[in-house]
Design an enzyme around this catalytic site. Structure first.
Site: not given
Length: 642
Positions: A334, A339, A356, A453
């Site tokens: 993903g 990032g 990540k 988000d």
């Protein structure tokens, strides 16, 4: 080799080479304002018409097609004698059109390859790869993909990606975030710049001839190993059961960076006599500079780690690199605001985690610290659990619990295409879990956390399909008694509240709006913004239109085949509209949302007609206006609800 020794060796090489003249490779430049058959080769279904190249068949009926155009002369990117790899820059205009907008696919690509007869299969192979020999073709390509192909882990049906010897992109981005729809039929100008000294590739897109400041795609990558020998450059495209048409209108290309031939014989002694003292002075200054920079780097890293002492365990870079197979593209699961996310398998413990990795070590530091400082202090059953962190080799890395069922976005859209459909009970539990964790973030933490988000891509699912909220790279901490501060607008189009787009002020009500959009997605099985014929349809507008005519239950996901409780479906749809109300004052708190979902409070009244949002000038603010204003305007206007 240590930096000091490396520098000495470098200058010593220059010193010796001044007595051995080198003939360097030459830079290459060409510019086709229109095309002729003089300098290009057409393969497959490609053709030349009126100075424009068509790469796939121009038919009114769906078909499968693949075509390639290649510049006849091979290009040298690597000079063995000088050990220099050239940078390159290319500019071209293309269009992707269709007589039947519902049958888009598959896209086109610009490529560099050691072969001058590269022609792959049609469909998702983009004319680059042979479907029966996936590893036979060698290439570096920028794909402009117009179909979501699960075989190649495509993120969506409108993306730009970097491919190397595989159609599983190393990185892919959606250009719609910068207002570019690859399938618009408009002429799009692309710029692809690779700078070998920076080891960076950037792709820019524009509907005009002016190069934008911000790239659509930026990748830190060293291409020098892929550009040795004779390299051919060109374009490929393909379709499968589609009438998509791909055209290249013009093309310019250049290599940059090869050195001119060195001065010969008699001039060498004169040059050395003049430059000698300066040369050794530069060496001494450079060595001193490197020593100071090295010391500063050590201090910066120590200072940076000092900020993280209170956080979970520190992982070693070597361990994380090994667990992710060197951050191999096959381990990518993903992409987030921070990032790329990799699946990591730790052999010593037999455990799996998600890692990540920051896109840019310096630019990502702020987001890294934001996510780490927020997540490390939070505890909730519907949050992704942070295991630890790593700051080494210029990298910023976070280690999380691995979520075996991926993201809600994947389960709603991609997995359903493969036959695995998220049932109603799981969907209802997911929206309840998400409401619970947002209530915690907004009202139960010591400092209020605004996520900024909220979207289906950031809602992860554990082994029991329970929701776990992740990706805090854009989150903001605020004291409960403080007013929201104006910031740069951040988030994902389709989930952004209207007032946030205009004022850039993130509040808990902007999170509530995003939650409302997610709730509607879960109930309807439709994305926030979808193409319908020749226009873009907003999910909130579509559901509200059905509510206006008393048909809101028709918004339920047809793939559920009616396997849901109608009262629960109606409640969720109305709750989604309440949260996505254009008037932020009318939106409920997340605590109220949770109470409604748990039958601890009555549902809110939702007006039959969606409140319209307008500027003070009286101009309506519809979806197109919002997108246009978001992309192009920085002005702040008064908004009123009517």
């Amino acid at each position: 080799m240590r930096p000091r020794k490396l520098l000495v060796s470098f200058f010593f090489f220059i010193f010796l080479s001044s007595f051995n003249p080198i003939v360097s490779a030459e830079n290459v430049t060409f510019d086709f304002s229109s095309f002729t058959l003089r300098n290009i080769t057409l393969l497959g279904d490609s053709y030349l018409r009126n100075g424009i190249i068509g790469l796939t068949k121009a038919l009114d009926v769906p078909t499968s097609s693949a075509g390639v155009v290649i510049y006849n002369n091979p290009i040298i990117f690597y000079d063995r004698e000088s050990n220099i790899t050239a940078s390159f820059s290319t500019r071209f205009s293309f269009s992707i059109n269709n007589v039947n907008p519902s049958s888009f696919g598959d896209g086109l690509a610009f490529f560099l390859s050691p072969r001058n007869r590269t022609l792959g299969s049609s469909g998702g192979y983009l004319g680059l790869v042979n479907s029966s020999q996936l590893t036979s073709n060698k290439f570096v390509a920028i794909e402009f993909d117009t179909r979501l192909d699960l075989h190649f882990n495509d993120p969506n049906e409108n993306h730009v990606g970097l491919d190397i010897d595989s159609l599983n992109s190393i990185r892919a981005e959606d250009p719609i975030l910068q207002g570019i729809d690859l399938k618009s039929g408009n002429s799009i100008t692309a710029w692809i710049d690779y700078k070998n000294d920076q080891k960076k590739l950037r792709v820019y897109l524009s509907y005009s001839s002016f190069k934008p400041e911000k790239p659509v795609l930026s990748v830190d990558i060293d291409l020098s190993d892929y550009l040795k020998g004779l390299i051919y450059v060109g374009f490929s495209a393909s379709t499968e059961g589609s009438t998509e048409l791909h055209q290249i209108e013009n093309w310019s290309f250049e290599t940059i960076g090869f050195l001119p031939a060195r001065p010969s014989g008699k001039r060498v002694g004169l040059v050395f006599a003049i430059a000698g003292p300066t040369f050794f002075g530069v060496v001494l200054v450079a060595l001193g500079y490197l020593s100071v920079q090295k010391l500063r780097g050590i201090r910066r890293q120590m200072s940076f780690k000092a900020e993280l002492v209170a956080c979970p365990r520190e992982f070693s870079y070597k361990g994380l690199k090994s667990a992710t197979k060197g951050f191999h593209s096959s381990r990518i699961i993903g992409h987030g605001a921070f990032g790329t996310v990799y699946k990591a398998f730790f052999k010593s413990s037999g455990t799996i985690a998600a890692v990540k990795r920051s896109r840019h070590s310096h630019e990502g530091k702020t987001e890294f610290l934001a996510e780490l400082s927020i997540i490390a202090g939070l505890r909730h059953k519907n949050l992704v659990q942070l295991q630890g962190w790593c700051v080494e080799k210029g990298e910023l890395l976070l280690v999380y619990d691995f979520m075996p069922n991926g993201s809600l976005d994947k389960m709603l859209y991609q997995e359903s295409e493969l036959g695995s459909l998220l049932d109603w009970s799981h969907r209802l539990n997911i929206v309840i879990g998400l409401a619970s964790v947002l209530t915690y973030l907004h009202q139960e933490c010591e400092q209020r956390v605004i996520h900024r988000d909220i979207k289906t891509g950031n809602v992860l699912l554990d082994g029991n399909f329970k929701a776990r909220l992740g990706d805090f790279g854009l989150a903001k901490l605020m004291d409960h008694d403080k007013s929201p501060v104006s910031t740069l607008t951040a988030g994902t189009m389709g989930y952004l509240a209207p007032e946030y787009l205009q004022y850039g002020k993130a509040t808990e009500k902007t999170d509530v709006y995003s939650y409302g959009v997610v709730a509607l997605e879960v109930a309807c099985g439709r994305r926030p913004i979808e193409r319908d014929d020749f226009k873009m349809v907003n999910l909130v507008d579509w559901v509200w239109g059905l509510h206006t005519y008393g048909k809101i239950i028709e918004a339920a996901d047809k793939r559920l085949n009616g396997k849901f409780k109608e009262e629960e479906m109606r409640k969720l749809l109305l709750l989604g509209l309440s949260c996505a109300n254009p008037d932020c004052a009318e939106r409920p708190s997340m605590r109220k949302v949770l109470q409604i979902l748990n039958d601890e409070a009555v549902s809110l009244d939702v007006p039959k007609i969606k409140p319209s949002l307008s500027f003070s000038s009286g101009l309506p603010l519809n979806l197109d206006d919002i997108v246009s204003d978001y992309m192009n305007s920085s002005s702040m206007c008064e908004i009123r609800i009517s």
